[in-house]
Write a protein that holds these residues in place. Structure first.
Motif, PDB file in Angstrom:
ATOM      1  N   GLY A  87       0.812  -1.213   0.000  1.00  0.00           N
ATOM      2  CA  GLY A  87       0.000   0.000   0.000  1.00  0.00           C
ATOM      3  C   GLY A  87       0.839   1.253   0.000  1.00  0.00           C
ATOM      4  O   GLY A  87       2.074   1.208  -0.030  1.00  0.00           O
ATOM      5  N   THR A  88       0.142   2.386   0.019  1.00  0.00           N
ATOM      6  CA  THR A  88       0.812   3.689   0.023  1.00  0.00           C
ATOM      7  C   THR A  88       0.519   4.426   1.322  1.00  0.00           C
ATOM      8  O   THR A  88      -0.575   4.325   1.874  1.00  0.00           O
ATOM      9  CB  THR A  88       0.366   4.564  -1.173  1.00  0.00           C
ATOM     10  OG1 THR A  88      -1.048   4.724  -1.146  1.00  0.00           O
ATOM     11  CG2 THR A  88       0.780   3.944  -2.497  1.00  0.00           C
ATOM     12  N   TYR A  89       1.500   5.152   1.758  1.00  0.00           N
ATOM     13  CA  TYR A  89       1.346   5.944   2.975  1.00  0.00           C
ATOM     14  C   TYR A  89       0.428   7.128   2.723  1.00  0.00           C
ATOM     15  O   TYR A  89       0.150   7.509   1.581  1.00  0.00           O
ATOM     16  CB  TYR A  89       2.714   6.412   3.474  1.00  0.00           C
ATOM     17  CG  TYR A  89       3.519   5.278   4.046  1.00  0.00           C
ATOM     18  CD1 TYR A  89       3.228   4.773   5.311  1.00  0.00           C
ATOM     19  CD2 TYR A  89       4.545   4.687   3.319  1.00  0.00           C
ATOM     20  CE1 TYR A  89       3.950   3.714   5.840  1.00  0.00           C
ATOM     21  CE2 TYR A  89       5.262   3.627   3.844  1.00  0.00           C
ATOM     22  CZ  TYR A  89       4.960   3.153   5.096  1.00  0.00           C
ATOM     23  OH  TYR A  89       5.662   2.096   5.613  1.00  0.00           O
ATOM     24  N   PHE A  90      -0.024   7.742   3.799  1.00  0.00           N
ATOM     25  CA  PHE A  90      -0.921   8.890   3.734  1.00  0.00           C
ATOM     26  C   PHE A  90      -0.188  10.155   3.289  1.00  0.00           C
ATOM     27  O   PHE A  90      -0.674  10.896   2.453  1.00  0.00           O
ATOM     28  CB  PHE A  90      -1.579   9.098   5.104  1.00  0.00           C
ATOM     29  CG  PHE A  90      -2.533  10.243   5.160  1.00  0.00           C
ATOM     30  CD1 PHE A  90      -3.703  10.227   4.426  1.00  0.00           C
ATOM     31  CD2 PHE A  90      -2.265  11.341   5.954  1.00  0.00           C
ATOM     32  CE1 PHE A  90      -4.596  11.289   4.475  1.00  0.00           C
ATOM     33  CE2 PHE A  90      -3.156  12.404   6.016  1.00  0.00           C
ATOM     34  CZ  PHE A  90      -4.313  12.377   5.279  1.00  0.00           C
ATOM     35  N   SER A  91       0.983  10.377   3.855  1.00  0.00           N
ATOM     36  CA  SER A  91       1.706  11.611   3.540  1.00  0.00           C
ATOM     37  C   SER A  91       3.214  11.392   3.592  1.00  0.00           C
ATOM     38  O   SER A  91       3.686  10.397   4.139  1.00  0.00           O
ATOM     39  CB  SER A  91       1.330  12.729   4.518  1.00  0.00           C
ATOM     40  OG  SER A  91       1.923  12.514   5.781  1.00  0.00           O
TER      41      SER A  91
END
Length: 96
Positions: free
Chosen positions: A53-57
């Motif tokens: 997945g990808t991080y939020f920021s």
């Protein structure tokens, strides 16, 4: 040049989708080029920790955003449709 502001992967995933859609409607390659660049930034926030997945920021790597990750997958599919480039399909599959 960076302003020092926090950049958000999820916002950029939404933007990549919008840019890919703009390209689909207009055929203007300027939108496609920006979609590709924006998507590349989204992928820079990805890793395999915790199942991927990808991080939020950029400032906080303690939280992965499922909405941003699925929008990243959507953007990748749209880029695959627009370009036929297999790596976008691989990115979409991995993010999904």
């Amino acid at each position: 040049m960076s302003s020092g502001a926090t950049r958000y992967y999820d916002d950029n995933a939404h933007l990549a989708v919008a840019l890919a859609e703009a390209y689909r409607y207009t055929g203007d390659t300027q939108y496609l080029d920006k979609a590709k660049a924006t998507f590349a930034f989204v992928l820079s926030g990805e890793d395999s920790v915790g199942g991927g997945g990808t991080y939020f920021s950029t400032a906080d790597h303690s939280f992965k955003d499922s909405a941003g990750t699925i929008q990243g997958a959507r953007a990748a599919l749209m880029l695959y449709q627009a370009t036929g480039t297999a790596s976008y399909l691989a990115d979409a599959t991995r993010l999904y």
